[in-house]
Design a protein around this motif. Sequence first.
Motif, PDB file in Angstrom:
ATOM      1  N   THR A  60       2.475 -12.330   4.887  1.00 56.43           N
ATOM      2  CA  THR A  60       3.355 -13.030   6.083  1.00 56.43           C
ATOM      3  C   THR A  60       4.861 -12.378   4.946  1.00 56.43           C
ATOM      4  O   THR A  60       5.890 -11.134   6.135  1.00 56.43           O
ATOM      5  CB  THR A  60       3.831 -14.151   6.629  1.00 56.43           C
ATOM      6  N   GLU A  61       4.701 -12.612   3.822  1.00 52.97           N
ATOM      7  CA  GLU A  61       6.623 -12.490   3.289  1.00 52.97           C
ATOM      8  C   GLU A  61       6.218 -11.211   3.078  1.00 52.97           C
ATOM      9  O   GLU A  61       6.919 -10.492   3.320  1.00 52.97           O
ATOM     10  CB  GLU A  61       6.072 -13.224   2.415  1.00 52.97           C
ATOM     11  N   ALA A  64       7.430  -8.922   5.759  1.00 51.15           N
ATOM     12  CA  ALA A  64       9.336  -9.018   5.880  1.00 51.15           C
ATOM     13  C   ALA A  64       9.619  -8.319   5.391  1.00 51.15           C
ATOM     14  O   ALA A  64      10.563  -8.056   5.121  1.00 51.15           O
ATOM     15  CB  ALA A  64       9.193 -10.552   6.290  1.00 51.15           C
ATOM     16  N   LYS A  65       9.649  -8.786   4.389  1.00 49.66           N
ATOM     17  CA  LYS A  65       9.931  -7.520   2.780  1.00 49.66           C
ATOM     18  C   LYS A  65      10.267  -6.288   3.015  1.00 49.66           C
ATOM     19  O   LYS A  65      10.771  -5.447   2.340  1.00 49.66           O
ATOM     20  CB  LYS A  65      10.121  -8.181   1.473  1.00 49.66           C
ATOM     21  N   LYS A  67       9.386  -4.707   6.308  1.00 48.09           N
ATOM     22  CA  LYS A  67      10.353  -4.534   7.720  1.00 48.09           C
ATOM     23  C   LYS A  67      11.967  -4.118   6.372  1.00 48.09           C
ATOM     24  O   LYS A  67      12.183  -3.687   7.002  1.00 48.09           O
ATOM     25  CB  LYS A  67      10.413  -5.789   7.789  1.00 48.09           C
ATOM     26  N   SER A  68      12.744  -5.099   5.852  1.00 51.85           N
ATOM     27  CA  SER A  68      14.029  -5.023   5.022  1.00 51.85           C
ATOM     28  C   SER A  68      13.598  -4.203   4.570  1.00 51.85           C
ATOM     29  O   SER A  68      14.546  -3.690   4.843  1.00 51.85           O
ATOM     30  CB  SER A  68      14.204  -6.790   4.233  1.00 51.85           C
TER      31      SER A  68
END
Length: 156
Positions: A60-61, A64-65, A67-68
Amino acid sequence: MAVYTYGRVKSCSLVAVEETKMAATVKGPVAVEDVNVTFEDQQKINKFARNTNRMTEFKTEIEAKKKSLQNLQDASDDLMMLEDDSLLIPYQIGDVFISHTQEETQEMLETAKEALEQEVRGLEDQVSAIQQVLGDLKVQLYAKFGNNINLEADES
């Protein structure tokens, strides 16, 4: 054919002697009520569950990273399209926006992208290590419990 009794577990197996090593093959399913779970088995099951949860959190992390990272790449691309080099570009640091030149902002974006890429690689390495541990635990637990234990992730 030999019948062995371990605690409450009964299993039938063929025994093949190869030099001084013995190999056993389980014949037929072991009933659920016949399985005796030892403390060590429970520790392995708990370790499997903890590592599965950690791996899910890491994945999940990573998402998110990534996507960033894509957002930083988009910002970098938009910055390159600017025709006026004299404009000050606001760049967010924490809760504050600080204005920088286009060149400074581009360098800051590149630095941020490199840092995120390194974090993603680190997380992916951790996921790989956890997958190795999970694979080893699966082999051990399936060897003992066979079809009486489900270690596959639910895809729901």
